[in-house]
Design an enzyme around this catalytic site. Structure first.
Site, PDB file in Angstrom:
ATOM      1  N   GLU A 214     -68.722 -14.523  -5.347  1.00 16.90           N
ATOM      2  CA  GLU A 214     -68.275 -15.504  -4.368  1.00 16.90           C
ATOM      3  C   GLU A 214     -68.436 -14.986  -2.929  1.00 16.90           C
ATOM      4  O   GLU A 214     -68.877 -15.712  -2.052  1.00 16.90           O
ATOM      5  CB  GLU A 214     -66.806 -15.871  -4.639  1.00 16.90           C
ATOM      6  N   ASP A 215     -68.103 -13.701  -2.715  1.00 16.53           N
ATOM      7  CA  ASP A 215     -67.995 -13.218  -1.333  1.00 16.53           C
ATOM      8  C   ASP A 215     -69.103 -12.274  -0.875  1.00 16.53           C
ATOM      9  O   ASP A 215     -69.138 -11.890   0.285  1.00 16.53           O
ATOM     10  CB  ASP A 215     -66.653 -12.485  -1.141  1.00 16.53           C
TER      11      ASP A 215
END
Ligand code: MN
Length: 739
Positions: A91-92
């Site tokens: 996600e990051d």
């Protein structure tokens, strides 16, 4: 508090936290496990190295904390710990699913992928989208339940560090936690996490309440310790004499649950009497575990009087989460009721950690607890796309929080259902077929309505009938998600059949009206009747709520020529309508209608198109949703109804109900099988030649209850009527009502 650590200090701190994460599980992990976890940690630390948390701390603190919860509090293994460390990487950071798959293999990559999906769904949204997200999140249970468990750990750490968030975000996240994550943790048996989530949720949604209760608990701590000491002193000698090794401790109820009690019972903090429970945790062996629990029970109740209504044996019949414990409430020291929980250290670990601990202790051959059952049920309701998301969450939440009851099948098999379940819920829990055709139920041998609420310990037998079909009203009776979704999808099927029938009918009717049956016409009709879809139109035609008269209005508007054609007919109807209102007042001997060849008394209403009055020649038309409609024989709709729906037409005739004789009212109860009314009227009218004055039957849930008024000449005739009625199959009771 500003974050001021130097890079050197930071490195040290990260290493410390890594060690701390594994301190409880280190002994049980294999060399490969440790290598895997190390690899995951190295990758995560590297990937997140530029990121900071809101506090200024290195981002890796967060995955480390989540992994610690996963390892220590949930008790999951190496793959889950690795996945927890990696949970925010896709996600990051720049890493992709494929990268992780190549480095860590499919299982871990898939878990991380599931977690990534959830976090993408979880952006700020309104309630219904939030609910939809929740449903999607649960869908991932299909893949791997570990996704949900790690997600819960992630949420717990976010709640623990919520202080650094903006306050409007705090409230949003806290509400979502109370709404979704706490119930989910509860249902998965993660009691400690659930409690912490709830308390933290309350802390940010109602800080004043939270702080107030917290302060009061702290104040009463000493009193509580003294109380537990008194309790321990009283039973210690007896426990020691039996050679037990044990631990007695106090367990304070969570702030959240004290708050709930105060609200529900409308009492103050001091008036909540069971703010804490006493827990006796004993060591035992597999074979003596249960016996020992009851031995301790015996010792406790030797010294303190038990409340017989408050005994809960979750050892013989564990909860579906795997929870085992023996609970009693006794009159403890100082004349105060106190709950005592007796459990072995094994049971205690399950109670604290839940799911994973439960499976750790399962020795393969042991029978499965309800958890997998529950997961399967959950899958079923998830797979039903007809249930909208908000309904789904509401139902699901209800099922999550509700307490369970245990009921028995006629064979003595045990079924667990949420508290408040009815006979229909039980029927659907047995099998969809049983649910669909259930007509009545016997609880502990006694006939009851399908809406009857079941209690723990009931033995339930479902009486089915091939002709029975689910009814709309059942949706108000059932509480389980399974029954609800089944009934809804069956009703929807029926609507489709009616709509198809309606489509046929419409095409025929339009042909009569010389209007083309095509898309344009259908669109016009949909607009004319202010509907939304063609399905709505076909359905309403199929069930008769749009009748000929209304179709003709459309036709007349459409074509001037047609208006002229129908004008004469319309005029006649209006003229008769006004005449009818004047005549209704004039009553004569004919005051009631009977139907069919058996002259049955049935509920009916008059059709609006022709408004018959007593004495008119009439017939009955059985509508799908609105019972019997009575039309005049010369009603403008009569011909088409009779020709197209011959099977729904029933003969009707006027009778004079005020006949001479001796009126007696009888009450009948039994199972409402299809021919019962017929059978009752046949026995009375044909065999006995007694007149039925009035018949009133209620309860369409399979349980039949009726009053019948008959005209008899004398008592002997009455006795004969009762005797003959009792012979009818399905009639359980026939009684004379005296008043
Ligand atoms: Mn996270």
């Amino acid at each position: 508090m500003a974050y001021t650590a130097t890079l050197e200090e930071e490195k040290k701190e990260i290493a410390l936290r890594y060690k701390d994460m594994l301190k409880d599980t280190y002994q049980t992990l294999s060399k490969e496990d440790k290598a895997l976890i190390r690899k995951a940690f190295d990758l995560a630390a590297e990937a997140h190295k530029e990121q900071r948390r809101k506090t200024g701390e290195p981002y890796i603190f967060h995955p480390l904390a989540v992994a610690k919860i996963v390892a220590n509090e949930i008790g999951l293994g190496a793959s889950s710990i690795a996945a927890a460390l990696l949970h925010d990487v896709v996600e990051d950071t720049d890493y992709t699913f494929t990268d992780l798959e190549q480095i860590f293999g499919n299982t871990i990559a898939k878990i991380v992928n599931g977690l990534t999906k959830i976090s993408r769904l979880n952006k700020d949204q309104n309630i219904s989208i939030q609910a939809e997200n929740f449903r999607k999140m649960l869908l991932t249970l299909n893949d791997d339940v570990r996704v949900i468990l790690i997600k819960i750990a992630d949420r717990l750490h976010n709640m623990q560090t919520l202080d650094s968030m903006r306050s409007d975000k705090q409230v949003k996240i806290a509400s979502e936690t109370l709404f979704i994550y706490a119930p989910l943790a509860h249902r998965l048996g993660l009691y400690n996490i659930k409690t912490e989530l709830e308390d933290l949720g309350l802390k940010y949604t109602e800080p004043d309440v939270y702080n107030d209760i917290l302060a009061k608990i702290t104040d009463s701590k000493e009193e509580q310790t003294n109380y537990i000491q008194k309790f321990t002193d009283t039973i210690k000698a007896s426990l020691d004499k039996e050679g037990f090794t044990y631990l007695i401790k106090g367990r304070t109820k969570s702030i959240y649950s004290i708050r709930k009690k105060m609200l529900n019972q409308g009492v103050s903090f001091d008036e909540v009497y069971d703010k804490f429970a006493i827990r006796i945790i004993y060591n035992s062996t597999d074979s003596n575990e249960k016996f020992d629990a009851w031995k301790i029970y015996s010792i406790v109740t030797d010294h303190f009087n038990p409340n017989p209504k408050r005994l809960r044996d979750w050892i013989t019949q564990p909860k579906s989460t795997g929870y085992e414990s023996l609970h009693i409430t006794v009159m403890g020291p100082k004349g105060k009721w106190v709950e005592v929980q007796i459990r072995s250290s094994r049971m205690d670990e399950i109670a604290e950690k839940g799911y994973a601990a439960h499976f750790k202790y399962k020795h393969g051959s042991q029978s499965e607890s309800g958890l997998e059952d529950w997961l399967n049920k959950l899958k079923e309701s998830l797979e039903n796309p007809d249930v909208n998301a908000v309904d789904f969450v509401e139902q699901f939440k209800l099922n999550l929080y509700s307490k369970e009851i245990y009921v028995f099948t006629p064979n003595g098999d045990i079924k667990s259902l949420p508290k408040g379940s009815t006979a229909i819920d039980f029927a659907f829990a047995i099998h969809t077929e049983v649910g669909m055709h259930c007509r009545a139920a016997k609880v502990n041998g006694k006939l009851v309505q399908l809406s009857h609420e079941l209690n723990s310990g009931d033995q339930v037998e479902i009486i089915t009938s091939k002709t029975q079909k689910p009814k709309l009203a059942w949706l108000d009776i059932v509480i389980t998600a399974r029954a609800k979704s089944r009934i809804k999808s069956i009703l929807k099927e029926e609507q489709k059949v009616i709509a198809n029938e309606g489509k046929e009918v419409l095409s025929r009717k339009l042909r009569h009206l010389k209007i083309k049956f095509n898309e344009k016409t259908i669109n016009e009709l949909v607009n004319f009747f202010k509907l939304k879809t063609s399905f709505d139109l076909f359905y309403r035609i199929g069930n008769g709520s749009i009748d000929n008269q209304q179709l003709k209005k459309y036709a007349s508007q459409k074509s001037n020529a047609l208006v002229h054609f129908f004008k004469t007919k319309m005029n006649r109807v209006t003229a008769e309508e006004s005449k009818d209102t004047a005549l209704t007042e004039v009553s004569n001997n004919y005051d009631s209608l009977v139907f069919g060849s058996n002259d049955e008394k049935l509920n009916y209403s008059f059709a609006k198109c022709c408004t018959p009055i007593p004495g008119d020649k009439v017939f009955g038309f059985i509508t799908i949703n609105d019972g019997i409609k009575v039309h005049k024989n010369d009603c403008p709709n009569a011909l088409s109804l009779q020709s197209q729906f011959a099977y729904r037409v029933i003969s009707a005739k006027w009778i004079d109900s005020s006949q001479h004789g001796f009126k007696v009212e009888l009450s009948l109860t039994g199972i409402d099988n299809l021919g019962l009314v017929n059978e009752v009227t046949r026995v009375i009218s044909n065999n006995l030649h007694v007149n039925i004055h009035k018949i009133n039957i209620s309860g369409d849930q399979g349980y039949f209850q009726g009053q019948i008024t008959v005209n008899v000449k004398n008592n002997k005739e009455l006795k004969n009527v009762i005797l003959q009625l009792k012979k009818i199959e399905g009639l359980e009771k026939v009684e004379r009502i005296s008043n």
